[in-house]
Design an enzyme around this catalytic site. Sequence first.
Site, PDB file in Angstrom:
ATOM      1  N   ASP A  70       0.848  -1.194   0.000  1.00 38.05           N
ATOM      2  CA  ASP A  70       0.000   0.000   0.000  1.00 38.05           C
ATOM      3  C   ASP A  70       0.880   1.239   0.000  1.00 38.05           C
ATOM      4  OD1 ASP A  70      -2.245  -1.574   0.369  1.00 38.05           O
ATOM      5  OD2 ASP A  70      -1.999  -1.553   2.551  1.00 38.05           O
ATOM      6  N   ASP A  76      -5.695   8.885   8.958  1.00 42.86           N
ATOM      7  CA  ASP A  76      -7.158   8.814   8.883  1.00 42.86           C
ATOM      8  C   ASP A  76      -7.608   8.061   7.632  1.00 42.86           C
ATOM      9  OD1 ASP A  76      -6.083  10.961   7.580  1.00 42.86           O
ATOM     10  OD2 ASP A  76      -7.491  12.442   8.359  1.00 42.86           O
ATOM     11  N   GLU A  99     -16.866   9.166   7.139  1.00 36.51           N
ATOM     12  CA  GLU A  99     -16.461  10.567   7.079  1.00 36.51           C
ATOM     13  C   GLU A  99     -15.516  10.793   5.900  1.00 36.51           C
ATOM     14  OE1 GLU A  99     -15.352  12.713  10.564  1.00 36.51           O
ATOM     15  OE2 GLU A  99     -14.196  14.168   9.424  1.00 36.51           O
ATOM     16  N   GLU A 100     -14.786   9.746   5.539  1.00 34.59           N
ATOM     17  CA  GLU A 100     -13.758   9.889   4.507  1.00 34.59           C
ATOM     18  C   GLU A 100     -14.289   9.836   3.081  1.00 34.59           C
ATOM     19  OE1 GLU A 100     -10.635  10.685   5.164  1.00 34.59           O
ATOM     20  OE2 GLU A 100     -10.994  10.628   7.309  1.00 34.59           O
ATOM     21  N   ASP A 118     -16.804   7.072  11.606  1.00 37.89           N
ATOM     22  CA  ASP A 118     -15.713   8.035  11.488  1.00 37.89           C
ATOM     23  C   ASP A 118     -14.465   7.236  11.865  1.00 37.89           C
ATOM     24  OD1 ASP A 118     -13.844   9.986  11.556  1.00 37.89           O
ATOM     25  OD2 ASP A 118     -15.021  11.411  12.743  1.00 37.89           O
ATOM     26  N   LEU A 120     -11.245   7.681  11.973  1.00 32.59           N
ATOM     27  CA  LEU A 120     -10.271   8.255  12.907  1.00 32.59           C
ATOM     28  C   LEU A 120     -10.645   9.710  13.154  1.00 32.59           C
ATOM     29  CD1 LEU A 120      -8.012   6.872  14.371  1.00 32.59           C
ATOM     30  CD2 LEU A 120      -6.409   7.772  12.722  1.00 32.59           C
ATOM     31  N   ASP A 121     -11.236   9.953  14.291  1.00 32.72           N
ATOM     32  CA  ASP A 121     -11.713  11.303  14.612  1.00 32.72           C
ATOM     33  C   ASP A 121     -10.707  12.024  15.495  1.00 32.72           C
ATOM     34  OD1 ASP A 121     -13.989  13.289  14.702  1.00 32.72           O
ATOM     35  OD2 ASP A 121     -13.544  13.004  16.828  1.00 32.72           O
ATOM     36  N   GLU A 277     -20.791  10.864  14.056  1.00 39.02           N
ATOM     37  CA  GLU A 277     -20.148  11.378  15.269  1.00 39.02           C
ATOM     38  C   GLU A 277     -21.168  11.488  16.410  1.00 39.02           C
ATOM     39  OE1 GLU A 277     -16.393  13.762  13.283  1.00 39.02           O
ATOM     40  OE2 GLU A 277     -18.211  14.900  13.564  1.00 39.02           O
TER      41      GLU A 277
END
Length: 327
Positions: A70, A76, A99-100, A118, A120-121, A277
């Site tokens: 990768d 995030d 969220e992404e 989400d 990674l917030d 969230e």
Amino acid sequence: MEASRIAQSIGFTLDRFIKNNQDQFQYASGELSQLLRDIALASKVVNREVNKAGLIDIMGPLGSQNMAGDDQQKLDVLADIRFTRALKKGGEVCALISEESESYEDLNNNGKYVIAIDPLDGSSNIDVNVSIGTIFSIYRRISKVGSPIQQEDILQKGSEQVAAGYILYGSSTMMVYTTGHGVNGFTFEQSLGEFFLSHPDMQMPDNGKIYSINEGQSNSFSESVKKYVQDCKDKKMTARYIGSLVADFHRNLLKGGIYIYPSTAKDPEGKLRLMYECNALAFISEQAGGMATDGKTRILDIQPTALHQRVPFFVGSKKMVELAQSF
Ligand code: AHM
Ligand code: MG
């Protein structure tokens, strides 16, 4: 499960706890249990990446690709990839809202569940070694299994959640979740690679002394929010604001407190997103005896109209949120 039975399960692994409590689910076919396990597994991978975050720059010159081939990504984005991959492989999820991503992702038409996440917030804290978190909400799909996803599957009210939780990557890593039968917290034991039940039947104190709000924005708060914050000061409360929703919420869940992200000049609808969230934390807070509102309406009763919809958010100890709402 009654408190005494839960207390006896302290030290149980997450896997065993999920299995033992599977009969609580309305549709106990094992898929929701498997889905929770998939999330826990992905969170272990993310936890590993989070823990070596500071090394990425050092190791960067070795090449822009990791061992799996990768490209090296921001954390995030990486977390999004890890969770999406685990949920795709698991097969229980038909649609994933993240969220992404701008739009939702179709994962498996035969899946019974919709997930909003989400990955990674707390983006401003990622690079500076401060606690961050993952937040997730799980819904049952409304349309028939096997048919294409419908809008009604995606835009469900928070009150329809069948499970919700968060993972906190902090001084220790924890997973806290509810399936609508109370809230339980599990601490990750790194060397064994397992989550163990450490916080059974979590209850949010009815009242507290902590208020969490970004006061740097106070010039643009509404008069009522200004008055509430002044009231907190008059009562000599303690201000605590990490700027990582999961971490701020978790502390207030344990100690009692209120977290507020109100509407501001910059973000008239507030900053936080309803679907991945606010809803999850609202469900958890209610299950733990707390409360969550946008100032007028119970968060879980808000009908979402868009995937990335924002809402003002007041969450925490019941008496504090009630008082804030009365202002
Ligand atoms: P993010 O999704 O970009 O990470 O933003 C959400 C975060 C929350 O974790 C936190 O409570 C809030 O934003 C902090 O915002 P601010 O810096 O405006 O106080
Ligand atoms: Mg976020």
